[in-house]
Every structure is written in C-alpha cells, then in structure tokens.
Scaffold this motif. Structure first.
Motif: not given
Length: 86
Positions: A48-49, A51-53, A55-57, A59
């Motif tokens: 999950l960490d 995937l969050r990173m 997602e931020r990139k 975006s």
C-alpha cells in the motif's frame, strides 16, 4: 487412406507464427504469475505504501501535463489574437 498426424506435419509459416506468439504469451503469463506471487508474500502495508507513492507521482505528472497543455493553448490564443489585430 492414410491420416496425417498434425504433430508430425511441418507447420505453415502462419501456424509457426501463432505458436511463437503462444509461447511468448505463456512466458509473459509466467512472469506475471511470479510477480503476483511475490506481491502476495509481501506485507500489505508495504504494498500500500508503494501504491500511494505511485499514485502521488502519477498525480503530479498529470497536473504538470495539464499545465503544459493549458500554457500551449493560452500562447496560441495570445498569438492568434495579435495576428488578428494586425
């Protein structure tokens, strides 16, 4: 009348190409399977960490792309307006 054994016959070029594509597909599916297996073995929080990173990139890239397109359109409108005034 003698029957031909399909496995003993020499495949046509099209058949050979299809067989090669199936072999490539099999190799890709095996790679995907091993990647999914390694993901399943990792802790959920770590995945999950990551995937969050991602997602931020993603975006950030999307925002920069939108800003670039907006800038280009704005410049074209400005130059188009100046040419219309002359």
């Amino acid at each position: 009348m003698a029957e031909l054994n399909p496995s003993a016959a020499t495949p046509s070029p099209l058949e050979q190409e299809v067989l090669e594509e199936y072999a490539l597909l099999l190799a890709n599916l095996n790679k995907l399977s091993s990647q999914l297996s390694s993901l399943a073995d990792r802790p959920t929080a770590e995945v999950l960490d990551g995937l969050r990173m991602l997602e931020r990139k993603t975006s950030l890239v999307c925002t920069l792309l939108k800003a670039s397109v907006y800038s280009i359109v704005l410049q074209q409108q400005i130059y188009g307006g100046e040419e219309g005034e002359e």
